[in-house]
Design an enzyme around this catalytic site. Sequence first.
Site, PDB file in Angstrom:
ATOM      1  N   ASP A   1       0.831  -1.204   0.000  1.00 47.07           N
ATOM      2  CA  ASP A   1       0.000   0.000   0.000  1.00 47.07           C
ATOM      3  C   ASP A   1       0.866   1.255   0.000  1.00 47.07           C
ATOM      4  O   ASP A   1       1.930   1.302   0.618  1.00 47.07           O
ATOM      5  CB  ASP A   1      -0.891  -0.021   1.252  1.00 47.07           C
TER       6      ASP A   1
ATOM      7  N   GLU B   1       1.146  -0.459  -5.169  1.00 45.74           N
ATOM      8  CA  GLU B   1       0.222   0.638  -5.425  1.00 45.74           C
ATOM      9  C   GLU B   1       1.086   1.904  -5.532  1.00 45.74           C
ATOM     10  O   GLU B   1       1.376   2.560  -4.540  1.00 45.74           O
ATOM     11  CB  GLU B   1      -0.806   0.789  -4.310  1.00 45.74           C
TER      12      GLU B   1
END
Length: 762
Positions: free
Chosen positions: A438, A493
Amino acid sequence: MDNVHRPPAAAWLVDATDMVRLLRGEHDDPCAVLGMHPGAVAHEVIVRCLLPGARRVEVIERGSGAEAPQVRGVLERLDARGFFAGAIPAPLGRFRYRLRVTDASGTHDALDTHSAAAVREIDDPYAFPPWLGELDCHLLAEGEHWHIETRLGAHACELDGVAGVAFAVWAPNAQRVSVVGPFNGWDGRVHVMRRRAECGVWEIFLPDVSDGALYKFEVRTQAGEILLKSDPCAAQAEAAPGTASRVCAKRRFDWGDADWMARRAGPDGPNGLHMPLAIYEVHVGSWRRHPDGRAYTYDELADALIPYVLEMGFTHVELMPVSEHPFAGSWGYQPTALFAPSARWGEPDGLRRLIDRCHRAGIGVLLDWVPAHFPQDAHGLARFDGTCLYEHEDPRVGQHREWGTLVYNLGRREVANFLLGNALYWLREFHIDGLRVDAVASMLYLDYNRAAGQWRPNPFGGRENLEAVAFLRRFNELVHSAQAPAGAITLAEESTAWPMVTRPTYLGGLGFDYKWNMGWMNDTLAYMRHDPVHRRYHHGQLTFGLLYAFSEQFVLPLSHDEVVHGKGSLLGKMPGDAWQRLANLRLYLAFQTTQPGKKLLFMGGEFAQPGEWNHDQELAWPLLADPAHAGVQHAVRDLNRLYRELACLHRHDSDERGFRWIDCNDSEQSVLTWRRHGDDPNDFAVIACNFTPVPRHGYRVGVPVGGTYREVFNGDALAYGGSGLGNAGAVRSEPLPWHGQPHSLALTLPPLAALILLPPPA
């Protein structure tokens, strides 16, 4: 011995300063005082203990085999607050012992008879050897302990033949650290830990602590502040809103996924670059709920989710972070216990069963992983030992002001070891197939979401976070090494144009297997928001992504981030009346499926959930009673099936050999046509997308092979809720050159729909 001259008892049994510091909870070396130590003369030992609430303490021999263990001596209570010490005859030197304790509430008469309710026998924690070995300490100090979870945290074990729990925690700058819990009345004076100065770890073995016991670490800082911290390496946590850690005995888990794990290790396994990857992103707590609002447990989720994923044709599920987190509204992205699956949904083996059942059903499991930042909750990692231990001291580097979180100090080897060990833990202990990292962009840039003057340049004056770059490369090297099960993948990401995210580290890349293509998502969603009458002016938003589509190995994500924080739902982004919005969504999902790149869709998007995602409610499953929403679901199911079955739609997702434009310039009619190719020249599909509600009749498309082309997907089919316009299942080519090809098809393009056509067999 009777002729030995001694000072008053308290003076020779214990140094008064040591006793006072222990009673105040200020002593940093309890093992130097408590437990058994050599006496002042030969054949004598001194035993000291701190037992608040005790009235009498006897030293008894352990392991003598007698029905009534031999009493070797009685300790003198030197302070009413529970400090005991005494000289014990020991003709053969040190011996194994226990303590028989009479609590202050009990009775003890002159004949030494005991009240059973008030007497207990315990093993003295300070009678046991250290838990950490020299190699452990060395590896921890060097930041190279890749099985960190086996040594730090709480571990049910036997030490010196006694069952108990070994506790260990890294807190190098603490004045002292204690284990506290119901087993000691949460009293930080009772079980002060041993400092291992060589690695900054505190440890202690506590006999008779049971599996499932709650605990925390009481940290006394150098300034004298008392902090209550949960265990950073806890394998299980107390269910929210509680914040304690929980002892979780390691049990043998009977995995049934050996075939899956073996297949995964090969290049053509389910995680292989040339294999289909259709990911269904799931939030455990809100996919399904009980009628009374209770979330499903991991096992209940397995019962419902696995058949659904199989029916819908997704190849993998991606679980939003399941590590324990205090605030449900963070969806797991602000965890406080990285090693502990959230107790909201069950115990750790419940998650293992979910993953095992997915694998046995042929479904991969990816996990969101959060090494970028952590919350400031008092029981968590923030200022863990009274200093900025896990985070940077300088707020220009150590704080994400927008998120209210703290940034890991990735340049500190112990912090990097903690995170890297955690990544390997999920892969080894839970058989996770891959980690989606993330907020990578927030890690890579020192000025991420920071105004001028609010960030600190790197040593070369740049904005790149060199420590984060080194960390991410090391992470990917470890995941793809023998330290992790073979075949695991990593996904980033990363929302910027950072170069070579998916290139190997030995070539200067970051080493990820895939990168989320945030540019594709932003551009194409922006295009779809436009009313079709205006789309001709924004045609480049659909085609621009192909200029860089093969610069990385991409995943095309339609994730939870696009349906939260006031952004509405995917359906809500589509223009037009109710019919057109649903048609636009079917078209957009078909466009995603047939473009180069692996696929990801957040739950609810597959049946056109109209409202923004709410983590406190289950998805709007009753909508499937509406044929229009069921039609979208049907279309997604068929698209996933075609993506999996047709090699031309997935074999070269990351390779320019797998894609050819037919016509990318028909902006006036808002039509795009292209081909997807497999390994064989005759293995291809023709895709045509009409982004307006105007049907196009006789729309000519050049093709390389003559014959009858089967229409294997029509987004306007009646079964999907469309108008039923199309090509009656097949189109015969004509020997009319078009688009630089020797043959062409005269197609009927339905309104707001995609077509997929396959050439005749070779």
